[in-house]
Design a protein around this motif. Structure first.
Motif, PDB file in Angstrom:
ATOM      1  N   ALA A 163    -154.050 -20.243 -51.072  1.00 20.86           N
ATOM      2  CA  ALA A 163    -154.516 -20.711 -49.756  1.00 20.86           C
ATOM      3  C   ALA A 163    -153.452 -20.477 -48.692  1.00 20.86           C
ATOM      4  N   LEU A 164    -152.199 -20.771 -49.020  1.00 15.63           N
ATOM      5  CA  LEU A 164    -151.113 -20.550 -48.069  1.00 15.63           C
ATOM      6  C   LEU A 164    -150.922 -19.055 -47.800  1.00 15.63           C
ATOM      7  N   LEU A 165    -151.010 -18.238 -48.854  1.00 16.15           N
ATOM      8  CA  LEU A 165    -150.865 -16.790 -48.694  1.00 16.15           C
ATOM      9  C   LEU A 165    -151.999 -16.205 -47.848  1.00 16.15           C
ATOM     10  N   ARG A 166    -153.197 -16.765 -47.995  1.00 12.84           N
ATOM     11  CA  ARG A 166    -154.310 -16.316 -47.149  1.00 12.84           C
ATOM     12  C   ARG A 166    -154.002 -16.589 -45.675  1.00 12.84           C
ATOM     13  N   ALA A 167    -153.490 -17.781 -45.407  1.00 10.43           N
ATOM     14  CA  ALA A 167    -153.151 -18.137 -44.020  1.00 10.43           C
ATOM     15  C   ALA A 167    -152.072 -17.204 -43.479  1.00 10.43           C
ATOM     16  N   ILE A 168    -151.052 -16.939 -44.282  1.00  9.90           N
ATOM     17  CA  ILE A 168    -149.969 -16.051 -43.858  1.00  9.90           C
ATOM     18  C   ILE A 168    -150.497 -14.643 -43.627  1.00  9.90           C
ATOM     19  N   THR A 169    -151.387 -14.172 -44.521  1.00  9.70           N
ATOM     20  CA  THR A 169    -151.925 -12.814 -44.402  1.00  9.70           C
ATOM     21  C   THR A 169    -152.740 -12.643 -43.128  1.00  9.70           C
ATOM     22  N   VAL A 170    -153.576 -13.633 -42.804  1.00  6.92           N
ATOM     23  CA  VAL A 170    -154.373 -13.552 -41.584  1.00  6.92           C
ATOM     24  C   VAL A 170    -153.458 -13.462 -40.358  1.00  6.92           C
ATOM     25  N   CYS A 171    -152.429 -14.305 -40.331  1.00  8.58           N
ATOM     26  CA  CYS A 171    -151.513 -14.307 -39.181  1.00  8.58           C
ATOM     27  C   CYS A 171    -150.682 -13.027 -39.125  1.00  8.58           C
ATOM     28  N   GLN A 172    -150.226 -12.551 -40.269  1.00  2.00           N
ATOM     29  CA  GLN A 172    -149.436 -11.325 -40.311  1.00  2.00           C
ATOM     30  C   GLN A 172    -150.271 -10.110 -39.926  1.00  2.00           C
ATOM     31  N   THR A 173    -151.540 -10.097 -40.338  1.00  2.54           N
ATOM     32  CA  THR A 173    -152.420  -8.994 -39.952  1.00  2.54           C
ATOM     33  C   THR A 173    -152.569  -8.944 -38.442  1.00  2.54           C
ATOM     34  N   SER A 174    -152.777 -10.127 -37.840  1.00  2.00           N
ATOM     35  CA  SER A 174    -152.899 -10.191 -36.383  1.00  2.00           C
ATOM     36  C   SER A 174    -151.618  -9.711 -35.701  1.00  2.00           C
ATOM     37  N   ARG A 175    -150.471 -10.110 -36.236  1.00  2.04           N
ATOM     38  CA  ARG A 175    -149.194  -9.763 -35.614  1.00  2.04           C
ATOM     39  C   ARG A 175    -148.839  -8.296 -35.818  1.00  2.04           C
ATOM     40  N   LEU A 176    -149.003  -7.797 -37.045  1.00  2.64           N
ATOM     41  CA  LEU A 176    -148.564  -6.437 -37.358  1.00  2.64           C
ATOM     42  C   LEU A 176    -149.480  -5.358 -36.783  1.00  2.64           C
ATOM     43  N   THR A 177    -150.767  -5.691 -36.607  1.00  5.61           N
ATOM     44  CA  THR A 177    -151.687  -4.683 -36.074  1.00  5.61           C
ATOM     45  C   THR A 177    -151.689  -4.652 -34.552  1.00  5.61           C
ATOM     46  N   ARG A 178    -151.002  -5.596 -33.935  1.00  8.61           N
ATOM     47  CA  ARG A 178    -150.947  -5.625 -32.471  1.00  8.61           C
ATOM     48  C   ARG A 178    -150.161  -4.410 -31.970  1.00  8.61           C
ATOM     49  N   GLY A 179    -150.805  -3.559 -31.220  1.00 14.04           N
ATOM     50  CA  GLY A 179    -150.136  -2.366 -30.709  1.00 14.04           C
ATOM     51  C   GLY A 179    -150.105  -1.217 -31.690  1.00 14.04           C
ATOM     52  N   SER A 180    -150.658  -1.401 -32.895  1.00  7.40           N
ATOM     53  CA  SER A 180    -150.672  -0.329 -33.884  1.00  7.40           C
ATOM     54  C   SER A 180    -151.761   0.683 -33.548  1.00  7.40           C
ATOM     55  N   THR A 181    -151.480   1.956 -33.812  1.00  5.72           N
ATOM     56  CA  THR A 181    -152.474   3.007 -33.573  1.00  5.72           C
ATOM     57  C   THR A 181    -153.324   3.281 -34.815  1.00  5.72           C
ATOM     58  N   ALA A 182    -153.018   2.611 -35.927  1.00  9.84           N
ATOM     59  CA  ALA A 182    -153.721   2.889 -37.178  1.00  9.84           C
ATOM     60  C   ALA A 182    -155.169   2.417 -37.104  1.00  9.84           C
ATOM     61  N   PRO A 183    -156.153   3.300 -37.350  1.00  6.68           N
ATOM     62  CA  PRO A 183    -157.551   2.867 -37.413  1.00  6.68           C
ATOM     63  C   PRO A 183    -157.746   1.869 -38.558  1.00  6.68           C
ATOM     64  N   ALA A 184    -158.732   0.983 -38.410  1.00  2.00           N
ATOM     65  CA  ALA A 184    -158.956  -0.058 -39.414  1.00  2.00           C
ATOM     66  C   ALA A 184    -159.236   0.529 -40.796  1.00  2.00           C
ATOM     67  N   LEU A 185    -159.960   1.659 -40.862  1.00  2.00           N
ATOM     68  CA  LEU A 185    -160.261   2.262 -42.158  1.00  2.00           C
ATOM     69  C   LEU A 185    -159.001   2.774 -42.850  1.00  2.00           C
ATOM     70  N   VAL A 186    -158.090   3.363 -42.090  1.00  2.00           N
ATOM     71  CA  VAL A 186    -156.852   3.890 -42.668  1.00  2.00           C
ATOM     72  C   VAL A 186    -155.971   2.736 -43.147  1.00  2.00           C
ATOM     73  N   LEU A 187    -155.905   1.667 -42.364  1.00  2.00           N
ATOM     74  CA  LEU A 187    -155.143   0.492 -42.781  1.00  2.00           C
ATOM     75  C   LEU A 187    -155.737  -0.105 -44.045  1.00  2.00           C
ATOM     76  N   THR A 188    -157.056  -0.190 -44.129  1.00  2.00           N
ATOM     77  CA  THR A 188    -157.723  -0.706 -45.321  1.00  2.00           C
ATOM     78  C   THR A 188    -157.397   0.151 -46.537  1.00  2.00           C
TER      79      THR A 188
END
Length: 294
Positions: A163-188
């Motif tokens: 549960a804690l890792l899920r919370a961290i992952t959601v927040c990290q995804t928001s932070r790390l993808t900010r300003g990223s040029t990577a399309p969502a499919l490539v990141l996936t």
């Protein structure tokens, strides 16, 4: 003309809300489907098959991406993929070592952890209403799962960690993808590669390899559903939605996942749900819809 909420257009915010509820529906159905697949193959082997197949399907999108997009996807996807692998391991072995009601309730604590993790990482306090919605959702999870039975054991601690890792992952995804040029499919694709090959590596280290792949059609049908719906669709949508919404909001919307899992179990698997369970599920859906309306 679109209305803006913060820096996010209202139209995109509503679209991301609907998308994340669809993800919750798909993920809710995944528990029963995955359980049927695991009858035929061990956990690490199944995770390896599921996510390596996902990576293979997405490989053309990686090859079509520009060099900069590929670099951004690797920079972002490697740490996020490692977090996802840790989540799957904690959830899978946690469920195996605790009661189902405990697992359902403890994983729902993600909705409570996320606003505080977001607050800690972003230094921005989420809206007060988000804490209220999280509390309503948690109360619903308590009723739906029947609460925590007994003292915390090893499996319970693994579910708490998930549960804690899920919370961290959601927040990290928001932070790390900010300003990223990577399309969502490539990141996936990068995330899927980390989980798939990571699971395969762990299987080789722990068990000196894996048995031959099963030939049963039921295994491959379940795998196809999980690859296409619960991985390709769900991860792509989550990666996209977190560019247009806050981590706390996304966590709240996906917290309705156990509700749809229970409904799937009732209408597809023939299981029963108590009056308290129906009431709890209603509260969780109400909290998600309440958040969408704001």
């Amino acid at each position: 003309m679109s209305i803006r909420v913060g820096s996010v257009p209202q139209g995109l915010l509503r679209a991301s809300d609907v998308a994340m509820i669809l993800v919750a529906i798909v993920w809710g159905s995944s528990y029963g489907v995955a359980k049927s697949a695991l009858v035929f193959y061990p956990v690490l082997g199944f995770l390896a098959v599921r996510f390596i197949l996902t990576f293979a399907l997405l490989l053309p999108s990686v090859l079509r991406a520009s060099a900069r997009q590929q670099r951004d996807a690797i920079r972002t996807g490697l740490p996020l993929g490692a977090l996802m692998l840790a989540i799957f391991l904690c959830e899978t072995f946690g469920v195996a070592n605790t009661q189902a009601s405990n697992a359902a309730f403890l994983i729902s604590l993600c909705v409570v952890f996320t606003p505080f993790v977001e607050w800690s990482m972003e230094r921005v306090r989420p809206p007060r209403a988000m804490f209220l919605f999280a509390g309503v959702s948690l109360a619903g999870a308590l009723l739906l799962s029947g609460g925590l039975s007994g003292t915390l054991g090893f499996g319970d601690c693994l579910m708490l960690a998930a549960a804690l890792l899920r919370a961290i992952t959601v927040c990290q995804t928001s932070r790390l993808t900010r300003g990223s040029t990577a399309p969502a499919l490539v990141l996936t694709a990068v995330q899927a590669a980390v989980v798939g090959f990571g699971s395969l590596g762990l299987a080789v280290l722990a068990f000196d390899g894996l048995p031959a792949l099963p030939a049963e059609a039921a295994f491959w049908q379940s795998t196809a559903y999980l690859v296409l719906g619960c991985t390709l669709f769900a991860f792509y949508v989550q990666n996209w939605a977190l560019r247009h919404s806050s981590p706390s909001r996304v966590a709240l919307l996906t917290s309705s996942e156990p509700v749809f899992g229970a409904l799937f179990a009732v209408f597809w698997l023939g299981e029963s749900l108590s009056v308290a369970g129906w009431l709890g599920g209603g509260l969780m859906v109400l909290a998600a819809l309440w958040a969408c309306a704001r």
